[in-house]
Design an enzyme around this catalytic site. Structure first.
Site, PDB file in Angstrom:
ATOM      1  N   SER A 107      10.876 -29.399  19.312  1.00 47.29           N
ATOM      2  CA  SER A 107       9.828 -29.888  18.402  1.00 47.29           C
ATOM      3  C   SER A 107      10.559 -30.164  17.162  1.00 47.29           C
ATOM      4  CB  SER A 107       8.775 -28.866  18.071  1.00 47.29           C
ATOM      5  OG  SER A 107       9.307 -27.805  17.253  1.00 47.29           O
ATOM      6  N   THR A 147       1.768 -35.643  18.994  1.00 54.63           N
ATOM      7  CA  THR A 147       1.855 -35.956  17.474  1.00 54.63           C
ATOM      8  C   THR A 147       1.844 -37.292  16.891  1.00 54.63           C
ATOM      9  OG1 THR A 147       3.778 -35.751  15.979  1.00 54.63           O
ATOM     10  CG2 THR A 147       4.532 -35.992  18.208  1.00 54.63           C
ATOM     11  N   ASP A 148       1.510 -37.355  15.716  1.00 48.39           N
ATOM     12  CA  ASP A 148       1.270 -38.596  15.128  1.00 48.39           C
ATOM     13  C   ASP A 148       2.634 -39.452  15.184  1.00 48.39           C
ATOM     14  OD1 ASP A 148       2.709 -37.036  13.176  1.00 48.39           O
ATOM     15  OD2 ASP A 148       1.237 -37.702  11.270  1.00 48.39           O
ATOM     16  N   GLU A 149       3.770 -38.654  15.164  1.00 48.25           N
ATOM     17  CA  GLU A 149       5.057 -39.181  15.211  1.00 48.25           C
ATOM     18  C   GLU A 149       5.410 -40.469  16.358  1.00 48.25           C
ATOM     19  OE1 GLU A 149       8.256 -36.599  13.835  1.00 48.25           O
ATOM     20  OE2 GLU A 149       6.763 -35.213  13.265  1.00 48.25           O
ATOM     21  N   TYR A 172      12.899 -36.975  19.349  1.00 51.88           N
ATOM     22  CA  TYR A 172      11.900 -36.248  19.651  1.00 51.88           C
ATOM     23  C   TYR A 172      10.629 -37.037  19.693  1.00 51.88           C
ATOM     24  CZ  TYR A 172       7.755 -33.722  17.972  1.00 51.88           C
ATOM     25  OH  TYR A 172       6.536 -33.050  17.845  1.00 51.88           O
ATOM     26  N   LYS A 176       8.116 -37.359  23.027  1.00 51.75           N
ATOM     27  CA  LYS A 176       6.560 -37.274  23.090  1.00 51.75           C
ATOM     28  C   LYS A 176       5.736 -38.475  23.431  1.00 51.75           C
ATOM     29  CE  LYS A 176       4.814 -33.812  21.581  1.00 51.75           C
ATOM     30  NZ  LYS A 176       4.613 -32.631  22.367  1.00 51.75           N
ATOM     31  N   ARG A 236       4.695 -37.509   4.301  1.00 49.70           N
ATOM     32  CA  ARG A 236       3.926 -36.816   5.499  1.00 49.70           C
ATOM     33  C   ARG A 236       2.541 -36.394   5.095  1.00 49.70           C
ATOM     34  NH1 ARG A 236       7.780 -38.991   7.170  1.00 49.70           N
ATOM     35  NH2 ARG A 236       9.416 -38.056   8.452  1.00 49.70           N
ATOM     36  N   ASN A 271       7.626 -36.123  -0.099  1.00 49.34           N
ATOM     37  CA  ASN A 271       8.288 -34.689   0.086  1.00 49.34           C
ATOM     38  C   ASN A 271       8.645 -34.151  -1.340  1.00 49.34           C
ATOM     39  OD1 ASN A 271       8.223 -35.078   2.836  1.00 49.34           O
ATOM     40  ND2 ASN A 271      10.178 -35.913   3.103  1.00 49.34           N
TER      41      ASN A 271
HETATM   42  P1  NAD Z   1       7.624 -24.668  18.194  1.00 44.96           P
HETATM   43  O1  NAD Z   1       8.977 -25.260  18.227  1.00 44.96           O
HETATM   44  O2  NAD Z   1       7.246 -23.945  16.962  1.00 44.96           O
HETATM   45  O3  NAD Z   1       7.266 -23.908  19.520  1.00 44.96           O
HETATM   46  C1  NAD Z   1       7.659 -24.471  20.599  1.00 44.96           C
HETATM   47  C2  NAD Z   1       7.275 -23.529  21.883  1.00 44.96           C
HETATM   48  O4  NAD Z   1       7.751 -23.997  23.237  1.00 44.96           O
HETATM   49  C3  NAD Z   1       8.321 -22.121  21.589  1.00 44.96           C
HETATM   50  O5  NAD Z   1       7.672 -21.148  21.895  1.00 44.96           O
HETATM   51  C4  NAD Z   1       9.221 -22.582  22.734  1.00 44.96           C
HETATM   52  O6  NAD Z   1       9.903 -21.294  23.121  1.00 44.96           O
HETATM   53  C5  NAD Z   1       8.511 -23.076  23.970  1.00 44.96           C
HETATM   54  N1  NAD Z   1       9.306 -23.991  24.892  1.00 44.96           N
HETATM   55  C6  NAD Z   1      10.441 -24.782  24.419  1.00 44.96           C
HETATM   56  N2  NAD Z   1      10.885 -25.218  25.417  1.00 44.96           N
HETATM   57  C7  NAD Z   1      10.310 -24.741  26.532  1.00 44.96           C
HETATM   58  C8  NAD Z   1      10.110 -24.963  28.013  1.00 44.96           C
HETATM   59  N3  NAD Z   1      11.048 -25.834  28.566  1.00 44.96           N
HETATM   60  N4  NAD Z   1       9.383 -24.344  28.595  1.00 44.96           N
HETATM   61  C9  NAD Z   1       8.310 -23.532  28.351  1.00 44.96           C
HETATM   62  N5  NAD Z   1       8.378 -23.270  26.854  1.00 44.96           N
HETATM   63  C10 NAD Z   1       9.253 -23.904  26.139  1.00 44.96           C
HETATM   64  O7  NAD Z   1       6.763 -25.918  18.251  1.00 44.96           O
HETATM   65  P2  NAD Z   1       5.383 -26.129  17.233  1.00 44.96           P
HETATM   66  O8  NAD Z   1       5.487 -26.700  15.930  1.00 44.96           O
HETATM   67  O9  NAD Z   1       4.527 -24.981  17.687  1.00 44.96           O
HETATM   68  O10 NAD Z   1       4.834 -27.189  18.209  1.00 44.96           O
HETATM   69  C11 NAD Z   1       3.948 -27.361  19.312  1.00 44.96           C
HETATM   70  C12 NAD Z   1       3.512 -28.420  19.948  1.00 44.96           C
HETATM   71  O11 NAD Z   1       2.801 -29.230  18.877  1.00 44.96           O
HETATM   72  C13 NAD Z   1       4.661 -29.509  20.191  1.00 44.96           C
HETATM   73  O12 NAD Z   1       4.489 -30.044  21.380  1.00 44.96           O
HETATM   74  C14 NAD Z   1       4.777 -30.581  19.197  1.00 44.96           C
HETATM   75  O13 NAD Z   1       5.268 -31.785  19.623  1.00 44.96           O
HETATM   76  C15 NAD Z   1       3.295 -30.511  18.681  1.00 44.96           C
HETATM   77  N6  NAD Z   1       2.972 -30.837  17.261  1.00 44.96           N
HETATM   78  C16 NAD Z   1       3.640 -30.078  16.256  1.00 44.96           C
HETATM   79  C17 NAD Z   1       3.418 -30.633  14.975  1.00 44.96           C
HETATM   80  C18 NAD Z   1       4.062 -29.611  13.940  1.00 44.96           C
HETATM   81  O14 NAD Z   1       3.813 -29.951  12.616  1.00 44.96           O
HETATM   82  N7  NAD Z   1       4.551 -28.437  14.133  1.00 44.96           N
HETATM   83  C19 NAD Z   1       2.466 -31.562  14.800  1.00 44.96           C
HETATM   84  C20 NAD Z   1       1.868 -32.212  15.626  1.00 44.96           C
HETATM   85  C21 NAD Z   1       2.194 -31.791  16.962  1.00 44.96           C
HETATM   86  P1  TYD Z   2       9.887 -31.835   9.036  1.00 42.16           P
HETATM   87  O1  TYD Z   2       9.275 -30.587   8.633  1.00 42.16           O
HETATM   88  O2  TYD Z   2      11.148 -31.627   9.987  1.00 42.16           O
HETATM   89  O3  TYD Z   2       8.750 -32.454   9.995  1.00 42.16           O
HETATM   90  P2  TYD Z   2       8.943 -34.016  10.510  1.00 42.16           P
HETATM   91  O4  TYD Z   2      10.340 -34.781  10.312  1.00 42.16           O
HETATM   92  O5  TYD Z   2       8.679 -33.832  12.262  1.00 42.16           O
HETATM   93  O6  TYD Z   2       7.725 -34.884   9.935  1.00 42.16           O
HETATM   94  O7  TYD Z   2      10.263 -32.495   7.847  1.00 42.16           O
HETATM   95  C1  TYD Z   2       9.129 -33.017   7.181  1.00 42.16           C
HETATM   96  C2  TYD Z   2       9.745 -34.018   5.878  1.00 42.16           C
HETATM   97  O8  TYD Z   2      10.587 -33.310   5.304  1.00 42.16           O
HETATM   98  C3  TYD Z   2      10.398 -35.134   6.670  1.00 42.16           C
HETATM   99  O9  TYD Z   2      10.609 -36.454   5.669  1.00 42.16           O
HETATM  100  C4  TYD Z   2      11.959 -34.591   6.601  1.00 42.16           C
HETATM  101  C5  TYD Z   2      11.956 -33.706   5.218  1.00 42.16           C
HETATM  102  N1  TYD Z   2      12.988 -32.441   5.275  1.00 42.16           N
HETATM  103  C6  TYD Z   2      13.760 -32.465   4.045  1.00 42.16           C
HETATM  104  O10 TYD Z   2      13.732 -33.257   2.942  1.00 42.16           O
HETATM  105  N2  TYD Z   2      14.256 -31.308   3.747  1.00 42.16           N
HETATM  106  C7  TYD Z   2      14.436 -30.112   4.860  1.00 42.16           C
HETATM  107  O11 TYD Z   2      15.038 -29.319   4.699  1.00 42.16           O
HETATM  108  C8  TYD Z   2      13.567 -30.475   6.210  1.00 42.16           C
HETATM  109  C9  TYD Z   2      13.608 -29.710   7.059  1.00 42.16           C
HETATM  110  C10 TYD Z   2      12.728 -31.670   5.934  1.00 42.16           C
END
Ligand code: NAD
Ligand code: TYD
Length: 363
Positions: A107, A147-149, A172, A176, A236, A271
């Site tokens: 992720s 994801t919105d990305e 990434y 997705k 963001r 940010n």
């Molecule tokens: P994270 O990285 O915290 O957790 C990912 C989890 O997936 C971990 O527990 C990891 O062990 C497991 N994993 C990784 N590879 C695996 C595999 N091959 N088989 C089984 N398990 C596996 O991620 P997150 O931030 O909780 O995001 C979860 C989901 O939400 C992702 O699909 C991400 O694209 C989506 N998402 C995240 C955000 C965000 O802001 N974090 C926003 C929108 C969507």
């Molecule tokens: P991030 O949390 O990695 O999420 P995403 O890139 O998937 O949106 O980053 C959020 C924003 O913050 C992104 O524009 C990158 C920036 N960023 C920093 O400036 N410093 C940092 O240490 C990190 C992790 C992200």
């Protein structure tokens, strides 16, 4: 036939009730940030649901995230890889889930730039394998947590709608977006019941300290530099993870099959402004801020139009941003041990120390 030598599959059922009649939800990636919040939410809200957490326990999978519910009779942990057919097949045969909520993914954008291959393996191939077995086992609904990305960088003050083309710019988001395309195929070609959810950036407790908000809070608490990529003007949109969990639950149970739902708050920050705001709340001086080399291909702005889920399913964010942020700052401040265990790597041995020992005891 499932072969132990070729598979990474292991499972731990706290009361050995895997055949009980319950609504069974297979959650992949449930040891990660959003997945663990979602499992806690389901366990608290639905005492009759059985939750199978299927997770590979990569560096981002932290079982310390689930200690509050790990002994619940309705919770089962399965250690397996979504990109390994044998692991997935065994889990479906063992538990025959009614619903699949697919979080498991690599992720982190920065990691994807360094090593795209594992992103394709887990996020694309892993999703396809999950879809294959969901079809075979007639799963009632497969929810893809996208994801919105996938829409790429959004210019001006526009917002991406569900019908906009996908324009991912990093490995990434491209992985997705590719998975989302296979969800479309599952629906169009095979008639599977699916939904895709595209949410904005989440924040909340248990977020791995590689993403912006936990990096800022964790580093500030330890007096360490806070890296700002480029000029810090990238934008963001932010949502508390509990609001995302509610949206996922709603879509799983009430979403119209085949539909995509954007989930956003409209709460957008540059940010640098966000980082300064967090430091101000923490009463910590801005001199920890350190501008560093920009991320390659850094998307300038993400923004989603979430009118569809609001209008059609009645979802709206309930957690005020400032209150949510206060809660999260307090959580990290009170859980420095959680951050330290990640920093020193001891969280990785949790599975071996706790689960393997218990599995041996129950044999
Ligand atoms: P994270 O990285 O915290 O957790 C990912 C989890 O997936 C971990 O527990 C990891 O062990 C497991 N994993 C990784 N590879 C695996 C595999 N091959 N088989 C089984 N398990 C596996 O991620 P997150 O931030 O909780 O995001 C979860 C989901 O939400 C992702 O699909 C991400 O694209 C989506 N998402 C995240 C955000 C965000 O802001 N974090 C926003 C929108 C969507
Ligand atoms: P991030 O949390 O990695 O999420 P995403 O890139 O998937 O949106 O980053 C959020 C924003 O913050 C992104 O524009 C990158 C920036 N960023 C920093 O400036 N410093 C940092 O240490 C990190 C992790 C992200």
């Amino acid at each position: 036939m499932y072969s132990k030598t070729e598979s990474t599959f292991e499972f731990f059922d706290s009361d050995n009730t895997s055949n009980k009649e319950h609504k069974i939800i297979l959650v992949t990636g449930g040891a990660g940030f959003i997945g663990s919040n979602f499992i806690r939410y389901l366990i608290e809200k639905y005492p009759n649901f059985k939750i199978i957490n299927f997770d590979k326990l990569t560096y981002a999978g932290n079982l310390n995230n689930l200690t509050t519910i790990e002994d619940n009779a309705n919770y089962v942990l399965v250690k397996g890889d979504v990109a390994n057919s044998k692991d997935v097949k065994t889990a479906f045969e063992q538990f025959n889930p009614d619903y699949v909520v697919h979080f498991a993914a690599e992720s982190h954008v920065d990691k994807s730039i360094l090593n795209p291959d594992i992103f394709l393996q887990t996020n694309v191939l892993g999703t396809q394998i999950m879809l294959n077995y969901s079809r075979e086992h007639k799963v009632k609904k497969f929810v893809q947590v996208s994801t919105d990305e996938v829409y790429g960088s959004i210019t001006g003050d526009l917002k991406a709608t569900e019908n906009d083309p996908l324009s991912p710019n990093n490995p990434y988001s491209a992985s997705k977006a590719s998975a989302d395309m296979m969800l479309r195929v599952a629906f169009q070609t095979y008639g599977q019941r699916i939904n895709v959810i595209r949410a904005c950036n989440n924040f909340g407790s248990y977020q791995f300290p590689e993403k912006l908000i936990p990096v800022v809070i964790g580093n500030a608490l330890r007096g360490m530099d806070i890296p700002i990529y480029g000029d810090g003007k990238n934008i963001r949109e932010w949502m508390h993870v509990e609001d995302h969990c509610k949206a996922i639950d709603l879509v799983m149970q009430e979403g119209v099959s085949g539909e995509i739902y954007n989930v956003g708050t409209g709460n957008k920050w540059k940010n640098i402004d966000l980082v300064e705001y967090i430091l101000e709340k923490m009463k910590i001086k801005n001199d920890l801020i350190s501008y560093v080399l920009d991320r390659q291909g850094h998307d300038m702005r993400y923004s989603v139009d979430s009118r569809k889920i609001r209008k059609e399913l009645g979802w709206k964010p309930q957690i005020d941003f400032e209150e949510g942020l206060d809660k999260v700052i307090t959580w990290y401040t009170n859980h420095m041990d959680w951050i330290e265990e990640i920093a020193n790597g001891t969280y990785i041995s949790y599975y071996d120390n706790i689960y393997k020992k218990r599995m041996l005891e129950t044999q």
